[in-house]
Every structure is written in C-alpha cells, then in structure tokens.
Write a protein that holds these residues in place. Structure first.
Motif, PDB file in Angstrom:
ATOM      1  N   ARG A  26       0.868  -1.181   0.000  1.00 46.54           N
ATOM      2  CA  ARG A  26       0.000   0.000   0.000  1.00 46.54           C
ATOM      3  C   ARG A  26       0.902   1.227   0.000  1.00 46.54           C
ATOM      4  NH1 ARG A  26      -5.501  -0.852   1.982  1.00 46.54           N
ATOM      5  NH2 ARG A  26      -5.415   1.362   2.435  1.00 46.54           N
ATOM      6  N   LEU A  29      -0.561   7.936  -2.233  1.00 48.24           N
ATOM      7  CA  LEU A  29      -1.013   8.297  -3.570  1.00 48.24           C
ATOM      8  C   LEU A  29       0.096   8.951  -4.389  1.00 48.24           C
ATOM      9  CD1 LEU A  29      -3.376   8.311  -5.513  1.00 48.24           C
ATOM     10  CD2 LEU A  29      -4.114  10.474  -4.513  1.00 48.24           C
ATOM     11  N   GLU A  30       0.869   9.828  -3.786  1.00 47.15           N
ATOM     12  CA  GLU A  30       1.949  10.519  -4.507  1.00 47.15           C
ATOM     13  C   GLU A  30       2.997   9.519  -5.011  1.00 47.15           C
ATOM     14  OE1 GLU A  30       5.434  13.837  -3.752  1.00 47.15           O
ATOM     15  OE2 GLU A  30       3.699  13.816  -2.417  1.00 47.15           O
ATOM     16  N   ALA A  33       1.611   7.538  -7.910  1.00 45.51           N
ATOM     17  CA  ALA A  33       1.619   8.354  -9.127  1.00 45.51           C
ATOM     18  C   ALA A  33       3.019   8.391  -9.743  1.00 45.51           C
ATOM     19  CB  ALA A  33       1.131   9.763  -8.822  1.00 45.51           C
TER      20      ALA A  33
END
Length: 77
Positions: A26, A29-30, A33
């Motif tokens: 996990r 998000l950054e 990306a």
C-alpha cells in the motif's frame, strides 16, 4: 545495482526474472503516481517491474552499508 542506475537499466531490453514470493503493498497516492509515471516513461516495464527493481536496488544499497551490511549478508547465506 544502485537506485540511480535504474533508468539506464530500464532502457535496456527486459530480461525474464523468476518471482518466487508475492507481497501486497500500500503506497501513498503521490508515490503510486510516481511509479505510474515511471511506467509511462519506460513502457517496456510494468509498475510491478519498476517496484521490484527499486526494492532490489535499495536492498543492494543497504547491503553495501555498515553495520547493516553484515546482518543482511548473513541472511543471504
């Protein structure tokens, strides 16, 4: 291999590698990306390929460091 050597590695032809263990990961998000952007830059590599290479290179870097070096090298044997 050093992490900084990875872009040159990714430009070379992809070689098959046997994967013997699965992990669920996990990421923030950054970071996810950034991995996706790398996969777009190197279309021959999947996001999983990039993560595998990055983890391997980071582990190689750790093995080169003391005092962790001795602990990690003994685990490989």
């Amino acid at each position: 291999m050093k992490v900084t050597d990875l872009p040159k590695h990714w430009e070379n032809e992809k070689e098959p590698v046997e994967r013997t263990h699965d992990y669920n990961l996990r990421l923030p998000l950054e970071d996810a990306a950034r991995i996706a952007a790398l996969a777009e830059l190197y279309p021959d590599r999947t996001e999983a390929d990039i993560l595998n290479d990055m983890i391997g290179a980071a582990l190689d870097d750790l093995v080169r460091q003391s005092p962790i070096k001795d602990k990690l090298e003994s685990k490989d044997k």
